[in-house]
Design an enzyme around this catalytic site. Structure first.
Site, PDB file in Angstrom:
ATOM      1  CE  LYS A  21      -3.726  -2.505   1.895  1.00  0.00           C
ATOM      2  NZ  LYS A  21      -4.672  -3.042   3.339  1.00  0.00           N
ATOM      3  CD  GLN A  59      -3.557  -4.482   6.268  1.00  0.00           C
ATOM      4  OE1 GLN A  59      -3.752  -3.438   5.621  1.00  0.00           O
ATOM      5  NE2 GLN A  59      -3.825  -5.423   5.666  1.00  0.00           N
ATOM      6  CG  ASP A 117      -9.773  -0.228   4.447  1.00  0.00           C
ATOM      7  OD1 ASP A 117      -9.761  -0.773   3.211  1.00  0.00           O
ATOM      8  OD2 ASP A 117      -9.186  -0.076   5.320  1.00  0.00           O
TER       9      ASP A 117
HETATM   10  N1  GUN Z   1      -6.871  -6.886   5.628  1.00  0.00           N
HETATM   11  C1  GUN Z   1      -7.065  -7.838   4.480  1.00  0.00           C
HETATM   12  N2  GUN Z   1      -7.871  -6.886   3.625  1.00  0.00           N
HETATM   13  C2  GUN Z   1      -7.755  -5.753   4.093  1.00  0.00           C
HETATM   14  C3  GUN Z   1      -8.414  -4.618   3.597  1.00  0.00           C
HETATM   15  O1  GUN Z   1      -9.055  -4.494   2.512  1.00  0.00           O
HETATM   16  N3  GUN Z   1      -8.426  -3.433   4.277  1.00  0.00           N
HETATM   17  C4  GUN Z   1      -7.693  -3.614   5.718  1.00  0.00           C
HETATM   18  N4  GUN Z   1      -7.871  -2.488   6.222  1.00  0.00           N
HETATM   19  N5  GUN Z   1      -7.455  -4.618   6.160  1.00  0.00           N
HETATM   20  C5  GUN Z   1      -7.304  -5.691   5.522  1.00  0.00           C
END
Ligand code: GUN
Length: 285
Positions: free
Chosen positions: A53, A97, A120
């Protein structure tokens, strides 16, 4: 033999567009777009996702702010950090996350993120907006899948769409997005009586359950579009999806590979949401 949908190529194109727009916004308004990424503990998979990211932020010209907190961080400390980021003008998007360490209350953490910075689209306000079709942010994985389907040229309108999986992150919002495009949507899950029967009706099949090779070629209609969200690590260390790629590709018209299909799109859509957050804050259409 199916066409393989190249998620990396589609994602690169989306990021290229975002980079152009970001540069133009920087030039016109003199602002930098910022994404705060919060990681708690040292889960190796989460570390890889967070690094990817941050790398994507660099690619599109955003500033990323990483907050790597120790595994014993308290709920109060985490909520304090989010409160600070909610108020920080340099931060357009906040991403925590998941999964969080067990002692932390994930729901309360998601609810504490300002909906305007919830890139998200996990906050109940944003989830509700998706339901009524009036959204600013789309959840990243379903939004990425919509781009992949669009890249095939197949029109969703009137098609039989079957979503296997009912998670809050993928299955449920995915079904809504397909419905908004006038697909006829069926949601299947672990208690569905005859999964194969439902899958065989699908013109567009999206599988997001986390069971390696659950969907096999005999469960796929001729010329279906097959989207595999699974990312499973086999005992031999190899990655595989929820669809048995080798048999499925003989029946489908388009299919996503694992890896290199849905995965790269999720991060591209996160960048898109962050750009959207910055544009809304700046009053740009
Ligand atoms: N963990 C697995 N997929 C995601 C996601 O799309 N966003 C976040 N914040 N954590 C994750």
């Amino acid at each position: 033999m199916a066409n393989i949908i190249d998620g990396k190529a589609v994602s690169a194109k989306v990021k290229e567009e975002i980079a152009k727009e970001t540069a133009a916004i920087k030039a016109k308004y003199g602002i930098s777009i910022g994404l705060a990424v919060v990681i708690v503990g040292d889960d190796p998979a989460s570390r890889i996702y967070v690094n990817n990211k941050k790398k994507a932020c660099e690619t599109v010209g955003f500033t990323s702010y990483e907050y790597a907190l120790s595994a014993d961080t308290t709920q109060e400390e985490l909520l304090q950090l989010i409160d600070k980021l909610n108020k920080d003008d340099n931060v357009n998007g906040i991403l925590v996350q998941l999964p969080l360490p067990k002692h932390l209350d994930e729901k309360a953490v998601i609810n504490s993120i300002s909906p305007e910075k919830d890139v998200d689209a996990f906050h109940p306000v944003n989830v509700g907006k998706i339901m009524i079709g009036e959204y600013s942010f789309l959840p990243c994985t379903p939004a990425g899948i919509m781009e992949l389907i669009a890249s095939t040229g197949v029109d969703i309108k009137g098609k039989e769409c079957v979503v296997v999986g009912r998670s809050n992150i993928v299955g449920k919002p995915m079904s809504m997005l397909l419905l908004h495009k006038s697909g006829t949507v069926t949601i299947c899950h672990s208690k569905t009586n005859d999964l194969a029967e439902h899958c065989r009706k699908a013109d567009i099949l999206v599988v997001a359950v986390g069971v390696p090779k659950l969907v096999t070629g005999d469960m796929i209609k001729d010329d279906a579009v097959v989207i595999d969200v699974g990312m499973n690590r086999l005992e031999n260390g190899k990655l595989c999806g929820d669809v048995d790629f080798d048999s499925a590709k003989e029946k489908a018209s388009f299919i996503t590979p694992v890896p290199g299909g849905v995965g790269p799109m999720t991060i591209a859509m996160l960048m898109k949401n962050t750009l959207t957050a910055a544009k809304i804050k700046q009053g740009i259409e």
